[in-house]
Enzyme design. Structure first.
Site, PDB file in Angstrom:
ATOM      1  N   TYR A  62      -4.621   3.608   7.732  1.00 52.33           N
ATOM      2  CA  TYR A  62      -5.955   2.987   7.854  1.00 52.33           C
ATOM      3  C   TYR A  62      -6.749   3.264   8.879  1.00 52.33           C
ATOM      4  CZ  TYR A  62      -3.096   0.195   4.790  1.00 52.33           C
ATOM      5  OH  TYR A  62      -2.122  -0.230   3.755  1.00 52.33           O
ATOM      6  N   SER A  96       0.836  -1.243  -0.053  1.00 50.84           N
ATOM      7  CA  SER A  96      -0.040  -0.099   0.142  1.00 50.84           C
ATOM      8  C   SER A  96       0.718   1.136  -0.084  1.00 50.84           C
ATOM      9  CB  SER A  96      -0.825  -0.033   1.295  1.00 50.84           C
ATOM     10  OG  SER A  96      -2.037  -0.652   0.879  1.00 50.84           O
ATOM     11  N   VAL A 128       1.245  -3.992   3.796  1.00 50.94           N
ATOM     12  CA  VAL A 128       0.845  -5.288   4.220  1.00 50.94           C
ATOM     13  C   VAL A 128       2.249  -6.221   4.079  1.00 50.94           C
ATOM     14  CG1 VAL A 128      -1.662  -5.473   4.487  1.00 50.94           C
ATOM     15  CG2 VAL A 128      -0.424  -6.126   2.328  1.00 50.94           C
ATOM     16  N   LYS A 139       0.563   3.315  -2.671  1.00 50.26           N
ATOM     17  CA  LYS A 139      -0.435   4.631  -3.001  1.00 50.26           C
ATOM     18  C   LYS A 139      -0.201   6.112  -2.714  1.00 50.26           C
ATOM     19  CE  LYS A 139      -3.926   1.021  -1.359  1.00 50.26           C
ATOM     20  NZ  LYS A 139      -4.417   0.345   0.036  1.00 50.26           N
ATOM     21  N   TYR A 181      -2.467  -1.621 -10.744  1.00 53.10           N
ATOM     22  CA  TYR A 181      -2.400  -1.334  -9.121  1.00 53.10           C
ATOM     23  C   TYR A 181      -1.592  -2.593  -8.607  1.00 53.10           C
ATOM     24  CZ  TYR A 181      -4.195  -1.936  -4.338  1.00 53.10           C
ATOM     25  OH  TYR A 181      -4.211  -1.912  -3.053  1.00 53.10           O
TER      26      TYR A 181
HETATM   27  N1  GLN Z   1      -1.909  -5.189  -2.346  1.00 51.07           N
HETATM   28  C1  GLN Z   1      -2.623  -5.326  -1.291  1.00 51.07           C
HETATM   29  C2  GLN Z   1      -4.087  -5.266  -1.609  1.00 51.07           C
HETATM   30  O1  GLN Z   1      -4.660  -4.730  -2.260  1.00 51.07           O
HETATM   31  C3  GLN Z   1      -2.202  -3.846  -0.452  1.00 51.07           C
HETATM   32  C4  GLN Z   1      -2.915  -3.754   0.736  1.00 51.07           C
HETATM   33  C5  GLN Z   1      -1.932  -3.086   1.873  1.00 51.07           C
HETATM   34  O2  GLN Z   1      -0.890  -2.842   1.830  1.00 51.07           O
HETATM   35  N2  GLN Z   1      -2.692  -2.703   3.091  1.00 51.07           N
HETATM   36  O3  GLN Z   1      -4.730  -5.893  -0.848  1.00 51.07           O
END
Ligand code: GLN
Length: 307
Positions: A238, A62, A256, A65, A186
């Site tokens: 988050y 993530s 993650v 992003k 993505y």
């Molecule tokens: N690629 C992961 C997903 O879309 C990214 C989520 C994350 O890092 N929180 O679930």
């Protein structure tokens, strides 16, 4: 002095690892060693502090992003981006579909999956993955970033929830273009292989207002960086963003894969790696190391000693 504090932060963070667990909903991520922990600080005045597993490569997840949002703001501008995605913390899990379906047509913010997929849909017609990869290398000050093919294929094979989000966005008329191409881009962006040093590099670029302090080259506009940092502070962790802002007070973004990227205004970029995650999907060791550093070095955004 800084090296010693960083070493203490690493030892402090290590204690919390047993309370976390490696993400395995993307099967390939489940192979990470939960006991790894790394911390890297790049300061504006050129110090490079490294402790623990700073060379270990892992996927950015993530944290990409931030790169896609910055790129979209840079080329589409503020109004176009925020016509498609809001700027509010969602209070829900990063992959939640609830508020998107019930409460709003636009995703709540660009730091959750729905918002990021919407932002990537704006990049899909303009950029190839190779161009975005090159841009990521520059922003992270790391020429060795590549696509981690194994993680990419693993997420692509199991990413039904993200495809569902893309289809929902499409059905609401907010996502334009080919939704599967967008989700593919993505997934690729999430699968960039970084290490704690690359994240410290990205954090420093952002902490320094978008200018690479090594050569004075402006990589991002100041107004773009301001938006990105604000959304990192309010939404970057988050549904753990509020507590993180109170306890740590450093604009940060987690992934993650186990990384956290932090930026201390005008002072330093911080990269942490620790694949054992808490229940919200944030690195537990990384979070605790950042809290330790913030306390010891007065890095909280509202710390009066932060001058
Ligand atoms: N690629 C992961 C997903 O879309 C990214 C989520 C994350 O890092 N929180 O679930």
């Amino acid at each position: 002095m800084l090296q010693k504090t960083a070493q203490c932060a690493l030892e402090y963070g290590r204690q919390f690892i047993p309370q976390g667990a490696v993400a395995d909903y993307i099967p390939e991520l489940g192979k990470a060693d939960p006991n790894q922990l790394g911390l890297c600080l790049f300061t504006k005045d050129g110090q490079k502090i490294m402790c623990g597993d700073v060379d270990q490569r892992f996927t950015i997840q993530s944290i990409c992003k931030v790169i896609s949002l910055a790129t979209a703001l840079q080329c589409e501008g503020f109004d176009k981006v925020f016509a498609k995605v809001m700027m509010e913390p969602s209070g829900d899990a990063f992959n939640s579909i609830l508020k998107l379906d019930l409460a709003s047509n636009r995703p709540y913010n660009p730091m959750i999956n729905a918002g990021a997929i919407e932002v990537v849909s704006m990049l899909t017609p303009r950029f190839t993955f190779e161009q975005l990869l090159e841009y990521a290398r520059i922003l992270c000050m790391d020429d060795d970033i590549v696509l981690d093919e194994a993680v990419y294929h693993s997420e692509k094979a199991t990413g039904d929830r993200n495809r569902a989000i893309a289809y929902l966005l499409k059905s609401k008329g907010v996502l334009e273009g080919d939704e599967l191409k967008t989700v593919d881009l993505y997934f690729r962006m999430c699968s960039l292989s970084v290490n704690a040093r690359s994240l410290a590099g990205l954090g420093l670029t952002i902490a320094n207002g978008g200018v690479d302090p090594n050569n004075g080259v402006r990589l991002l506009d100041e107004r773009v960086v301001r938006v990105v940092k604000t959304l990192m502070l309010t939404c970057g962790m988050y549904d753990g963003s509020g507590e993180f802002a109170v306890r740590v007070g450093i604009p940060a973004k987690s992934g993650v894969g186990g990384g956290i990227m932090g930026c201390v205004e005008n002072r330093m970029g911080i990269g942490t790696y620790g694949p054992a995650l808490d229940e919200k999907g944030n690195s537990i060791g990384g979070r605790q190391m950042l809290e330790y550093l913030s306390r010891e070095l007065h890095l909280h955004i509202f710390d009066s000693l932060n001058a």
